[in-house]
Design an enzyme around this catalytic site. Structure first.
Site, PDB file in Angstrom:
ATOM      1  N   ARG A  64       0.952  -4.516   7.628  1.00  0.00           N
ATOM      2  CA  ARG A  64      -0.367  -4.704   7.015  1.00  0.00           C
ATOM      3  C   ARG A  64      -0.297  -5.202   5.573  1.00  0.00           C
ATOM      4  NH1 ARG A  64      -2.416   1.596   6.965  1.00  0.00           N
ATOM      5  NH2 ARG A  64      -3.418   1.271   4.974  1.00  0.00           N
ATOM      6  N   HIS A 104      -0.797   1.598  -6.913  1.00  0.00           N
ATOM      7  CA  HIS A 104      -1.743   2.299  -7.786  1.00  0.00           C
ATOM      8  C   HIS A 104      -2.593   1.317  -8.566  1.00  0.00           C
ATOM      9  CE1 HIS A 104      -1.869   6.546  -7.841  1.00  0.00           C
ATOM     10  NE2 HIS A 104      -0.614   6.567  -7.414  1.00  0.00           N
ATOM     11  N   CYS A 117     -12.549   4.685  10.630  1.00  0.00           N
ATOM     12  CA  CYS A 117     -12.369   4.868   9.192  1.00  0.00           C
ATOM     13  C   CYS A 117     -11.459   3.809   8.591  1.00  0.00           C
ATOM     14  CB  CYS A 117     -11.863   6.271   8.880  1.00  0.00           C
ATOM     15  SG  CYS A 117     -10.268   6.615   9.620  1.00  0.00           S
ATOM     16  N   ASN A 166      -6.672  -0.004  10.204  1.00  0.00           N
ATOM     17  CA  ASN A 166      -5.615  -0.652   9.389  1.00  0.00           C
ATOM     18  C   ASN A 166      -4.280  -0.530  10.100  1.00  0.00           C
ATOM     19  OD1 ASN A 166      -7.710  -0.738   7.569  1.00  0.00           O
ATOM     20  ND2 ASN A 166      -6.960   0.980   6.355  1.00  0.00           N
ATOM     21  N   ARG A 173      -8.626  11.092   2.061  1.00  0.00           N
ATOM     22  CA  ARG A 173      -7.172  10.833   2.072  1.00  0.00           C
ATOM     23  C   ARG A 173      -6.520  11.884   1.186  1.00  0.00           C
ATOM     24  NH1 ARG A 173      -8.790   4.991   2.435  1.00  0.00           N
ATOM     25  NH2 ARG A 173      -7.618   4.126   4.188  1.00  0.00           N
TER      26      ARG A 173
HETATM   27  C1  PEP Z   1      -6.029   3.318   8.819  1.00  0.00           C
HETATM   28  O1  PEP Z   1      -4.844   3.207   9.122  1.00  0.00           O
HETATM   29  O2  PEP Z   1      -6.924   2.553   9.221  1.00  0.00           O
HETATM   30  C2  PEP Z   1      -6.449   4.388   7.897  1.00  0.00           C
HETATM   31  C3  PEP Z   1      -7.709   4.604   7.640  1.00  0.00           C
HETATM   32  O3  PEP Z   1      -5.452   5.090   7.301  1.00  0.00           O
HETATM   33  P1  PEP Z   1      -4.633   4.561   6.012  1.00  0.00           P
HETATM   34  O4  PEP Z   1      -5.240   3.242   5.605  1.00  0.00           O
HETATM   35  O5  PEP Z   1      -4.761   5.608   4.975  1.00  0.00           O
HETATM   36  O6  PEP Z   1      -3.270   4.419   6.570  1.00  0.00           O
HETATM   37 MG    MG Z   2      -3.477   4.855   8.684  1.00  0.00          MG
END
Ligand code: PEP
Ligand code: MG
Length: 849
Positions: free
Chosen positions: A748, A478, A785, A737, A585
């Site tokens: 990640r 957060h 995205c 991501n 989201r």
């Molecule tokens: C992603 O995984 O690239 C994505 C956009 O979803 P999040 O980052 O919310 O997991």
């Molecule tokens: Mg994701």
């Protein structure tokens, strides 16, 4: 209460005897259960301290009570917080209703198992029926089933006194101190078993034994299992043994012989450390090297660059009195502190609303709820009633509450421990009269601290603090999200060596590249300033034409959409020129709450966003994407070994369709306000999509409202089978991501490896290429995205691969649009073709630059 009953309790365990107010558990120490004693155990079989009938036996077998014929109840509670072990490592030898005699075996525990998991093995023996008594020979070593430890009743004082005199040796010998070094031979260090053997040896003597681990300077008395386990010894640890007492010479000989023979373990495999040649540690073969060119690596938590001066911030609290000045006064103080903290939180929420980050204020609303929760204040009240100060009682209570939460088998509660500490400190600071907000930071401060809480981020003086670095913390916490929304560059997981640099040291913070550069040269500062100026000019120029579409020089249009979390973001996105929302989201609506949002709340939230975006700007609402890594209070999920490979994303909706159905229903009900689309996260197999699509079709049928339904491509299996999916979905949106972390098998958020999670890796690009081609064949479109879409360096390759929509972070919209306008689509296609032939992300970056 005074009693005429006379009763002496015998030690249920061997070990060191303490008064109950020395208990490590503040509730026991505050005599909230009753008067009694505590024992630091040297063995692990619990014997009956008196005669009576078993009146309680907890299911977790960590606590047992005996009722005497005279009506007193004696509770024996083994360890601290051992209830959470649910019986693991414990065995009971009695049942409720059994008659027991003094010294009879009641329970036993595996000191190794329980010692490793519990906060302490210290065992409390307390009178729950209100009688008080006198501790006999406090601080002495007691023997289970033999030593009397506590006297109750009118003659208690006399009995205790007589036993004290019995315990004092008739002739005092002179005490001497001996010190000897020793290299530990035990294969896994001084764990419970060898420690227990050592305690047995020491008990034969009248000397105190202390062990120092010279390798880490930890020291303890050798009379407690847990203390010795806390020395963190390993095979080869350099110990220093100190023996003090009248029979120190004999005790030292016995202790050294014990160590030499392995304290009950086979130590024949021990190899003396002198025979092992220490090899110099080579630098890692790949990745940023700590300290190389003054660069300290870290992980980006919020983007940006800043040139400033380092300022370390320690969360040290001044000392405060333990004793209160009167129960009424202290209770009044505490109420005042809580009330002031509540008002401070309310001000914070208003400040966030004024700064247009009110959408992230739920965390502080949750903090206000914590202040209203009686759990912490009741603990504190009870301690104040025992004569403690409000500060002492509150501090102990919120730390104990946070600790309890961390130990529970519920990741959500464990994650909320930091909130309890945050709000607890807020109250404590009020009680201490500390006003951090008034501490003036120098201008251009890059703040360096252990970790940072969300409230600290929001209350930073942003005219002076221009960047944050922390030693710990999550890149998606957060605090990180708030720093991003407020435009403060933030780097996490910076090596502790950053502490070696003094306050005022010049630094350049570049979170995009993942480093803090210490003592930069004038040339490096000049380069960064030029880069910042260039970025600012580009941003200003891009902003002027942000409402224009992103069309390449040869006429190819790419839709630029926004990634948002709430209506604040949607409003900003429209101002920045977003043509759509490529990713809402929706989990932000579900997080930091005690209960699931109602249908009505969900409908209102979606309606607001859809209205802001209008009928011409489609909004992709991603269904709830939570799981082991993003837990919810009202969605109990078991702790998982690998949360990223666990019950996450669409798998939650599949396993718990009630919640998903409610969300889909809310989206359909809100759809009239704009142009809604539904997207499912983390789909890895077509049967998952078919199952949730069926649910959507049922709800569409019932409501008569139809929306397009797509999936995220963020698992390699979905990209590899995109040709199958393309026949059944309306669109794809690639979550780079996750796709990158799953393709490269790199977490990640990994502190050391995150820098290697580059979505321009050719392996990821090949999966994007497969996805786009499969979609095109079926006349469907593909967007991106993941954060790769916001990276201007990646834009030419992504456009060249034929991606039709780039959904980017709100601040990046104008710059990404400008980047697309500067490109030539045919050239981008060439770049993309070549990128697919390469083998390294760096090579693609060079090609695309
Ligand atoms: C992603 O995984 O690239 C994505 C956009 O979803 P999040 O980052 O919310 O997991
Ligand atoms: Mg994701």
């Amino acid at each position: 209460m005074t009693s005429t009953v006379t009763l002496s309790l015998v030690a249920p365990l061997s070990g060191t005897l303490r008064s109950i107010d020395e208990s490590v558990d503040p509730v026991f120490a505050g005599r909230l259960i009753g008067d009694g004693v505590a024992i630091d155990p040297a063995d692990s079989v619990v014997l009956a301290p008196c005669e009576g009938t078993i009146s309680q036996l907890h299911d977790a077998k960590h606590a047992v009570a005996i009722k005497t014929d005279a009506g007193l109840e004696i509770l024996i509670h083994v360890g601290v917080d051992t209830v959470v072990l649910k019986g693991e490592g414990f065995e009971a030898f009695v049942s409720i209703g059994d008659k027991v005699t003094v010294g009879q075996k009641l329970l036993s525990f595996d000191a190794e198992v329980v010692g490793a998991k519990a906060a302490s093995l210290q065992t409390a023996i307390m009178i729950t029926t209100g009688e008080t008594g006198v501790v006999i020979n406090q601080g002495s070593k007691v023997t289970a089933g033999q030593s009397k430890v506590f006297a109750i009743g009118d003659n208690a004082e006399q009995e205790a006194a007589s036993l004290v005199s019995e315990a004092v040796p008739a002739v005092q010998q002179e005490s001497i101190t001996l010190v000897e070094p020793f290299v530990l031979k035990n294969p896994v260090g001084l764990h419970a078993r060898p420690s227990a053997t050592l305690i047995q040896i020491i008990k034969r003597f009248n000397s105190d034994v202390t062990i120092l681990n010279r390798d880490n300077s930890k020291e303890c008395k050798a009379n407690s299992l847990t203390a010795m386990m806390g020395l963190s010894t390993v095979m080869g640890s350099n110990l220093e043994i100190t023996v003090t007492g009248p029979d120190a010479q004999d005790a030292m000989t016995a202790v050294l012989e014990g160590f030499e023979s392995g304290l009950g373990e086979d130590v024949s495999g021990f190899v003396a450390p002198t025979t092992v040649e220490a090899e110099p540690e080579e630098a890692p073969l790949l990745g940023p090297v700590e300290g190389e060119d003054g660069r300290l690596p870290g992980v980006k938590a919020a983007p940006g660059m800043a040139i400033g001066k380092l300022r370390h911030l320690e969360h040290e609290l001044p000392s405060y009195p333990e004793a209160g000045v009167g129960v009424a006064d202290e209770l009044g103080q505490l109420d005042y502190g809580i009330q002031q903290a509540r008002e401070a939180l309310q001000k914070l929420v208003s400040k966030m609303e004024a700064e247009h980050v009110g959408g992230h204020a739920e965390v502080f609303v949750a903090h206000q709820q914590l202040l209203d929760d009686p759990a912490i204040s009741e603990r504190a009240h009870k301690l104040i009633e025992t004569g403690k100060s409000a500060m002492w009682a509150w501090h102990k209570s919120f730390l104990a509450e946070a600790d309890d939460m961390r130990k529970l088998d519920n990741p959500m509660l464990a994650a909320r421990a930091i909130d309890v500490e945050d709000v607890g400190l807020l109250v404590l600071r009020v009680l201490m009269g500390i006003d951090d907000a008034n501490e003036q930071m120098p201008e251009n401060t890059i703040l360096c601290l252990e970790d940072i809480t969300p409230s600290e981020v929001v209350t930073l003086d942003r005219s002076r603090v221009i960047g944050i670095v922390t030693l710990h913390g999550g890149a998606t916490s957060h605090a990180a999200i708030l720093a991003g929304s407020l435009g403060i560059p933030y780097l996490v997981n910076v090596p502790a060596s950053v502490r070696d640099y003094d306050n005022g040291t010049d630094v350049i913070l570049n979170t995009n590249k993942g480093y803090v550069l210490v003592n930069p040269t004038q040339e490096e500062i000049g380069r960064t300033v030029a880069r910042q100026e260039r970025a600012a000019t580009e941003h200003e120029e891009a902003l002027k034409v942000a409402d224009q579409p992103a069309v390449t020089q040869d006429g190819h249009h790419v839709e630029i959409a926004a990634n948002i979390a709430n209506n604040d973001d949607a409003e900003k996105a429209v101002k920045m020129g977003a043509e759509a929302v490529g990713l809402l989201r929706s989990e932000f609506l579900y997080m930091e709450r005690a209960v699931e949002p109602s249908m009505d709340e969900q409908v209102k939230a979606y309606e607001a966003i859809l209205t802001t975006m209008g009928k011409d700007r489609p909004v992709i609402i991603r269904t709830l994407d939570v799981g082991g890594d993003k837990p919810l209070a009202y969605l109990p999920l078991p702790r998982e070994e690998n949360p990223f490979l666990g019950e996450r994303g669409v798998r939650i909706g599949i396993n718990r369709p009630t919640m998903l159905r409610k969300q889909v229903r809310a989206i359909l009900q809100a759809a009239h306000a704009g142009y809604a689309r539904i997207m499912f996260p983390m789909v890895s197999s077509i049967d998952e999509f078919r199952a949730v699509k069926k649910l959507v079709l049922e709800e569409q049928e019932n409501s008569g409202v139809k929306v397009e339904v797509g999936i995220m491509i963020e698992v390699p299996s979905a990209a590899l089978l995109a040709d199958h999916f393309a026949k059944e979905v309306d669109f794809f949106s690639i979550g780079t991501n996750d796709l990158t972390q799953y393709t490269l098998a790199v977490d990640r958020g990994h502190p050391k490896l995150a820098a290697r999670v580059d979505g321009l890796h050719p392996a990821v690009l090949r999966l994007i290429d497969m996805t786009v081609k499969a979609a095109n064949k079926e006349g469907k479109w593909t967007g991106i995205c993941g954060s790769l879409a916001s990276d201007p360096a990646a834009v030419p390759v992504l456009v060249g691969l034929g991606v039709q929509e780039l959904s980017v972070s709100v601040p990046a919209i104008p710059v990404v649009k400008a980047r697309v306008r500067s490109l030539n689509y045919e050239q981008c296609q060439q770049i993309a073709r070549e990128a697919l032939t390469l083998s390294l992300a760096e090579e693609v970056r060079q090609l695309s630059a």
